[in-house]
Design an enzyme around this catalytic site. Structure first.
Site, PDB file in Angstrom:
ATOM      1  N   LYS A  52      71.610  34.331  75.203  1.00 27.52           N
ATOM      2  CA  LYS A  52      71.000  32.999  75.089  1.00 27.52           C
ATOM      3  C   LYS A  52      72.115  31.962  75.025  1.00 27.52           C
ATOM      4  O   LYS A  52      73.126  32.179  74.339  1.00 27.52           O
ATOM      5  CB  LYS A  52      70.126  32.955  73.825  1.00 27.52           C
ATOM      6  CG  LYS A  52      69.338  31.653  73.670  1.00 27.52           C
ATOM      7  CD  LYS A  52      68.373  31.703  72.482  1.00 27.52           C
ATOM      8  CE  LYS A  52      67.589  30.403  72.343  1.00 27.52           C
ATOM      9  NZ  LYS A  52      66.592  30.426  71.253  1.00 27.52           N
ATOM     10  N   SER A 130      61.766  29.018  71.986  1.00 28.15           N
ATOM     11  CA  SER A 130      62.745  28.483  72.888  1.00 28.15           C
ATOM     12  C   SER A 130      63.526  29.539  73.684  1.00 28.15           C
ATOM     13  O   SER A 130      64.213  29.191  74.625  1.00 28.15           O
ATOM     14  CB  SER A 130      63.764  27.653  72.086  1.00 28.15           C
ATOM     15  OG  SER A 130      64.473  28.486  71.181  1.00 28.15           O
ATOM     16  N   SER A 154      61.088  31.214  67.678  1.00 28.01           N
ATOM     17  CA  SER A 154      61.620  31.271  69.047  1.00 28.01           C
ATOM     18  C   SER A 154      61.987  32.647  69.573  1.00 28.01           C
ATOM     19  O   SER A 154      62.326  32.785  70.738  1.00 28.01           O
ATOM     20  CB  SER A 154      62.847  30.382  69.166  1.00 28.01           C
ATOM     21  OG  SER A 154      62.430  29.052  69.364  1.00 28.01           O
TER      22      SER A 154
HETATM   23  N1  GLN Z   1      59.004  25.985  68.510  1.00 25.93           N
HETATM   24  C1  GLN Z   1      59.713  25.676  67.312  1.00 25.93           C
HETATM   25  C2  GLN Z   1      60.430  24.358  67.467  1.00 25.93           C
HETATM   26  O1  GLN Z   1      60.305  23.774  68.481  1.00 25.93           O
HETATM   27  C3  GLN Z   1      60.650  26.788  66.969  1.00 25.93           C
HETATM   28  C4  GLN Z   1      61.905  26.769  67.743  1.00 25.93           C
HETATM   29  C5  GLN Z   1      62.857  27.840  67.345  1.00 25.93           C
HETATM   30  O2  GLN Z   1      62.517  28.796  66.649  1.00 25.93           O
HETATM   31  N2  GLN Z   1      64.085  27.664  67.762  1.00 25.93           N
HETATM   32  O3  GLN Z   1      61.108  23.902  66.590  1.00 25.93           O
END
Ligand code: GLN
Length: 451
Positions: A52, A130, A154
């Site tokens: 990532k 994400s 995410s």
């Molecule tokens: N969807 C959540 C956010 O937008 C979690 C993102 C994440 O875990 N990096 O903050």
């Protein structure tokens, strides 16, 4: 490795990789080969993985999919990736993600959205976010595993959307050194793989104490693969009543019910539990995470990293403003504004401090619940993968995706998402397994029984 390099090139249409490193991969594969011949093989030796873009990789562009880090090549390697390379893993490239890991559909990346290999009839769907590139590459056989990060879901939500296995360990299990910061008290590295066993092996490789991260915990890393005994007889599985959301699709309820039946068939005892502050988790998260983000993202000023915009006849402040205006995307700006607001004098007590207190209550809920059970079983997300653009105009609808994943993040607990079935459109759905702090072994064991 050669087959995977071909797959990475062939799956270009998914937009999962934003940087491909085939030469490096071949070199690393040769080195792995030598290790294997010398009898020094470990679990990850010779295994081609994607990284990532949140993890700093020495000499390889790392942008967290933000324009503001344009061209940034770190001078150092993140501990998580270094651990993988020390075990002989092979790097295929850097994976697409939501900008600074803010999003639930991988639609906020500066490099464009990632496509889910699973389509709804003729319609393309989002991979979740994400970690969209991580899950798409693994689901599309363009990596055997991928690193990912979970701040509020995410790892788990995108795993659910793509029929992959995702696990986020306890906060502190993996080092955050060299991981681009989003919300430091929540960020935790983890893995995406196609099976629970692969996940156990890869998670063990990336875990461990690191003096370079002050929140890393000095605890021995168990042999996670050895936990996969298939035996959950007598185990207590908690079902949180507050997760029965009004208006939740029948298919999700049905999947959850199936999971409960599987647990009983495997000899586990299913108990109803209560997590009374669940309904406050989402608002709490969307105060704490942006607050920390607004502080962490202050470092991108056009001086130290990546992009620099210098307006004609402008001074230093103009350079800051122009760089940040051009460098950050809309969602990141939204978070910075929310975060700055809740931290500002006059609002701090009402929002940020209040959220911190509620966060403690949520944590206490889990501690109490875990006196009655060994693991908690819930759906991972309230829906299957959706179409592009479906939620981009409505941030609140997007944030709702995280309703089941955010509470465990606030409490720092380990959690996984296991592929558990398909919806009526043939799209994958996952079940979430949450464990006690430092008990990734039980999370993995139960996950494997579901798988
Ligand atoms: N969807 C959540 C956010 O937008 C979690 C993102 C994440 O875990 N990096 O903050």
């Amino acid at each position: 490795t050669e087959a995977h390099i071909t797959a990475v090139e062939g799956f270009d249409a998914l937009n999962a990789y934003i940087v491909q490193t085939p030469e490096k991969a071949l070199e690393m594969a040769d080195a792995a080969d030598a290790k294997i011949k010398a009898g020094e093989q470990k679990g990850m030796t010779g295994i081609p993985v994607g990284i990532k873009d949140l993890f700093c990789t020495k000499g390889v562009e790392t942008t967290a999919c933000s324009h503001i880090l344009n061209g940034f090549k770190p001078e150092y390697e993140s501990t998580v990736t270094q651990n993988l390379w020390d075990d002989g893993a092979v790097m295929l490239g850097k994976l697409n993600m939501d900008e600074f890991a803010m999003g639930s559909s991988n639609e906020t990346s500066y490099y464009g959205p990632v496509k889910n290999p699973w389509r709804k009839g003729d319609v393309d769907t989002v991979p979740g976010g994400s970690s969209g590139g991580s899950v798409a590459s693994v689901a599309g056989f363009a990596a055997m595993g991928a690193t990912a990060s979970d701040t509020g879901g995410s790892i788990r939500q995108p795993a659910s959307f793509t029929g992959t296995f995702g696990i986020k360990p306890t906060y502190g299990r993996c080092s955050r050194y060299g991981m681009v910061a989003f919300a430091s008290s929540l960020d935790q590295a983890g893995t995406i793989t196609r099976s629970v066993r692969d996940g156990a092996i890869m998670l063990e490789s990336i875990s461990g104490f690191d003096p370079k991260d002050s929140t890393s915990i000095d605890m021995a890393v168990p042999n996670f693969e050895a936990a996969l005994t298939g035996d959950i007889r007598g185990m207590k599985v908690g079902i949180p009543q507050e997760y029965h959301l009004a208006g939740m699709p029948g298919e999700i309820e049905a999947l959850w019910h199936k999971g409960i039946e599987w647990m009983k068939e495997a000899g586990a005892e299913v108990v109803d539990i209560n997590l009374p502050h669940t309904k406050y988790a989402l608002p709490t998260y969307y105060i704490v995470a942006p607050a920390e983000a607004s502080s962490n993202l202050a470092r991108y000023d056009g001086v130290r990293y990546g992009l620099r915009e210098t307006p004609e006849n402008g001074g230093l402040i103009d350079m800051y403003e122009a760089t940040r205006a051009a460098g950050f995307g809309d969602e990141v700006k939204r978070r910075i504004m929310i975060g700055t607001y809740v931290l500002s004098a006059g609002y701090y007590d009402a929002y940020y401090l209040k959220a911190q207190k509620v966060r403690q209550l949520i944590s206490d809920d889990f501690a109490r619940a875990f006196e009655q059970c060994d693991v908690i079983l819930t759906p991972t997300a309230p829906s299957a993968a959706f179409a592009f653009g479906e939620k981009t105009d409505d941030p609140l609808a997007m944030y709702l995706n995280d309703v089941f994943t955010v509470p465990a993040s606030l409490a720092g607990l380990p959690g996984s998402s296991v592929p558990a079935g398909l919806d009526a459109d043939g799209l994958p759905l996952g079940l979430q397994v949450l464990g006690k702090p430092w008990d990734e072994e039980t999370v993995l064991k139960v996950s494997e029984v579901i798988e």
